[in-house]
Design a protein around this motif. Structure first.
Motif, mmCIF file in Angstrom:
data_model
loop_
_atom_site.group_PDB
_atom_site.id
_atom_site.type_symbol
_atom_site.label_atom_id
_atom_site.label_comp_id
_atom_site.label_asym_id
_atom_site.label_seq_id
_atom_site.Cartn_x
_atom_site.Cartn_y
_atom_site.Cartn_z
ATOM 1 N N HIS A 1 -4.248 -1.734 -8.000
ATOM 2 C CA HIS A 1 -4.989 -2.068 -6.783
ATOM 3 C C HIS A 1 -4.086 -2.826 -5.822
ATOM 4 O O HIS A 1 -3.265 -3.629 -6.252
ATOM 5 N N ARG B 1 0.842 -1.203 0.000
ATOM 6 C CA ARG B 1 0.000 0.000 0.000
ATOM 7 C C ARG B 1 0.882 1.261 0.000
ATOM 8 O O ARG B 1 0.551 2.255 -0.642
ATOM 9 N N ASP C 1 -6.222 -4.077 1.289
ATOM 10 C CA ASP C 1 -6.046 -3.167 2.434
ATOM 11 C C ASP C 1 -5.873 -3.878 3.775
ATOM 12 O O ASP C 1 -5.696 -3.222 4.805
HETATM 13 MG MG MG Z 1 -9.246 -0.478 -1.469
#
Ligand code: MG
Ligand code: DAT
Length: 151
Positions: A117, A87, A120
């Motif tokens: 993408h 991320r 998370d």
């Molecule tokens: Mg997301």
């Protein structure tokens, strides 16, 4: 920090813009292990399932249209703390706010065209890999460089 797996996907804009190699290289160089990889035309129902938490958002129809607009590159990446680290490598959702040095910060300008993408949470990593890959498409292997990355 635990060994985890995350689902990383190069979105249709990343594929169309010829950024596949550049994006894969960033995860490879960091030292994570690739355990699944394919080019794939995403069907409508899978896109909707993947983004089901966003179903009530006003941008949901456009998001589904975008994700299904051309082939994507589906990847599973494994490593210590890979979910949060990926991320960080990807950067903020809005590419104009993403730091330089991140994928979105370096390679994109709009939230609706943010090229990649990343899961998370470790739980969503598992969920998304199960959603996008058959069991036989995920490989268990040991990279030759493993002892030079992890003590
Ligand atoms: Mg997301
Ligand atoms: P991320 O992809 O950084 O995890 P998210 O899960 O909140 O972000 O949203 C998924 C995707 O939906 C995002 O990559 C782009 C799109 N999206 C999110 N917020 C949006 C907004 N306000 N307008 C348009 N598209 C949006």
């Amino acid at each position: 920090t635990q060994v985890e797996t995350t689902y990383i996907m190069i979105k249709p804009d990343g594929v169309q813009r010829g950024l596949v190699g550049e994006i894969i290289t960033r995860f490879e160089k960091k030292g994570f292990k690739l355990s699944g990889l394919k080019l794939f035309q995403c069907p409508q129902d899978l896109a909707e399932e993947h983004y089901k938490d966003l179903k009530s958002k006003p941008f949901f129809p456009k998001l589904i249209e975008y994700i299904t607009s051309g082939p994507v590159v589906c990847m599973a990446w494994e490593g210590i703390g890979v979910v949060a680290s990926a991320r960080k490598l990807i950067g903020s959702t809005n590419p104009l706010q993403a730091e330089p040095g991140t994928i979105r910060g370096d390679l994109a300008v709009q939230t609706g065209r943010n090229v990649v993408h990343g899961s998370d949470s470790p739980e969503n990593g598992q969920r998304e890999i199960a959603l996008w890959f058959k069991e036989s498409e995920v490989c268990e292997w040991t990279p030759a460089q493993a002892p030079w990355l992890i003590e």
